[in-house]
Design a protein around this motif. Sequence first.
Motif, short mmCIF file in Angstrom:
data_model
loop_
_atom_site.label_atom_id
_atom_site.label_comp_id
_atom_site.label_asym_id
_atom_site.label_seq_id
_atom_site.Cartn_x
_atom_site.Cartn_y
_atom_site.Cartn_z
N ARG A 73 -5.56 -0.43 10.10
CA ARG A 73 -5.09 0.46 11.17
C ARG A 73 -4.31 -0.31 12.23
O ARG A 73 -3.28 0.15 12.73
CB ARG A 73 -6.29 1.15 11.83
CG ARG A 73 -6.86 2.31 11.04
CD ARG A 73 -5.90 3.52 11.18
NE ARG A 73 -6.39 4.68 10.49
CZ ARG A 73 -7.19 5.59 11.04
NH1 ARG A 73 -7.57 5.44 12.29
NH2 ARG A 73 -7.57 6.63 10.35
N LYS A 74 -4.80 -1.50 12.56
CA LYS A 74 -4.15 -2.33 13.57
C LYS A 74 -2.77 -2.76 13.11
O LYS A 74 -1.80 -2.73 13.88
CB LYS A 74 -5.03 -3.57 13.84
CG LYS A 74 -4.62 -4.36 15.05
CD LYS A 74 -5.59 -5.51 15.28
CE LYS A 74 -5.14 -6.35 16.47
NZ LYS A 74 -6.06 -7.49 16.69
N GLU A 75 -2.65 -3.13 11.84
CA GLU A 75 -1.36 -3.56 11.30
C GLU A 75 -0.38 -2.40 11.26
O GLU A 75 0.81 -2.55 11.52
CB GLU A 75 -1.54 -4.14 9.90
CG GLU A 75 -2.13 -5.53 9.93
CD GLU A 75 -1.95 -6.24 8.60
OE1 GLU A 75 -1.68 -5.53 7.60
OE2 GLU A 75 -2.07 -7.47 8.57
N HIS A 111 -10.26 -1.18 9.98
CA HIS A 111 -9.72 -1.36 11.33
C HIS A 111 -8.58 -2.37 11.32
O HIS A 111 -7.63 -2.23 12.10
CB HIS A 111 -10.83 -1.81 12.28
CG HIS A 111 -11.81 -0.73 12.59
ND1 HIS A 111 -11.50 0.35 13.40
CD2 HIS A 111 -13.08 -0.52 12.18
CE1 HIS A 111 -12.56 1.15 13.49
NE2 HIS A 111 -13.52 0.65 12.76
N HIS A 112 -8.66 -3.37 10.44
CA HIS A 112 -7.56 -4.35 10.33
C HIS A 112 -6.29 -3.66 9.83
O HIS A 112 -5.19 -3.89 10.36
CB HIS A 112 -7.97 -5.48 9.37
CG HIS A 112 -6.92 -6.53 9.20
ND1 HIS A 112 -6.59 -7.41 10.21
CD2 HIS A 112 -6.10 -6.82 8.14
CE1 HIS A 112 -5.63 -8.21 9.79
NE2 HIS A 112 -5.31 -7.88 8.53
N ARG A 140 -0.30 0.14 13.31
CA ARG A 140 0.17 0.43 14.67
C ARG A 140 1.23 -0.58 15.12
O ARG A 140 2.14 -0.27 15.88
CB ARG A 140 -1.00 0.40 15.65
CG ARG A 140 -1.88 1.65 15.59
CD ARG A 140 -2.73 1.77 16.84
NE ARG A 140 -3.70 0.68 16.91
CZ ARG A 140 -4.92 0.75 16.40
NH1 ARG A 140 -5.31 1.85 15.79
NH2 ARG A 140 -5.74 -0.26 16.50
N GLN A 141 1.08 -1.86 14.61
CA GLN A 141 2.07 -2.88 14.98
C GLN A 141 3.39 -2.66 14.24
O GLN A 141 4.43 -3.05 14.66
CB GLN A 141 1.52 -4.26 14.65
CG GLN A 141 0.38 -4.66 15.60
CD GLN A 141 -0.29 -5.96 15.19
OE1 GLN A 141 -0.07 -6.44 14.08
NE2 GLN A 141 -1.10 -6.51 16.07
#
Length: 366
Positions: free
Chosen positions: A361-363, A358-359, A365-366
Amino acid sequence: MIKYTFNQISLKQYILIIYKTQVGIGVLSLPRDLAQTGGTDGWISLLLGWIVSILLSLVIIKIMEKNPEKTLFELLSKYFGKWVGKGLYVLWILYAVFAASVVMFSTIHIIQIWILPEMSNFILMILFIIPIYIVTKHGIRVIGLFAEFVFLISMWMPILLLFALKDTHWPFLLPIGKEGLFPILSTVKSTILSFLGFELAFILYPFLKDKKTATKGIIIANSLSLIIFLMVTIISFVRFSPDEIKDYTYPTLNLLKLIKLPFLERLEIIFLSFYLLMLFMTIVPYLYAAVLGASQLCGKQDHRPILRIWMCLWFLSSFFFLPSATQINQMGKSWGMAGTYFAYVIPMLLWLYGQLFHHARKEQRQ
């Protein structure tokens, strides 16, 4: 639209399914298993085992909270891709069906030893698979109702064990900690088999109506199991001598033979007759998890065809597989060993992997 709107379970059913799955076959031999390595300090190991099971239960809930509407199959496919996810899911299905089979054959063995020594394996198998099939084929809501029913009609059983407190010898428990720290810690692994069942939260979570209560529910379920385990263990420890208890395969049943009521003999037969339903309540959730998983793997909505196939396999195996007491004991140990990985090790690894996933995936998206 919520995926399981028409097949949801309440918090009470969620608690009782996990609780009744845990208080199944393991509680019958638990006092002996604890006494073998931890002596009469085994009850302390039980408390430590409860803490470990609570922590791992919370890890499973944390994993599922990040994927509230996904099944375990969908979760593994999301994390590891289609084929690796499928492979891991197959292992989980095999674990679940092995757990159900161990309890099924152990149940037949216990009934033959204690109640019906002349009864054939395949006849008992037929008698057992009919009610198990009827409950399992209707899915999780009926399993939840069955758990409520078993809870209600078994409420008198722990109270009955209190009659065994006559002629007890409480100094058997003293001094506390006499075995030393290492035997107490090493005995914690003997509690694994008894607390197994909380890993079914992987399967139950998507069906839970109010998912915010999942953490509270699984803590209550584990704690109810602890109360029963502590009660049975301490009564056994003060009723039997430390050496005597190691000679009994199922000390909990031997406790019943000590209870004498003026209007009733062979109390253990009546007890076991009701206890059968509790053993079924351990078999059914694992069996449902396995057949549901296999049907999802095959892309089918209906789990009943695979359930029927498995019922036939159990019936056919009862003709040529007649496990001895030693084999039943070995199967239980194998289940405990497999449970160490599927309920304790894999959830930790999956949680760590999920955090990284999830970390990342978050990066992205940013």
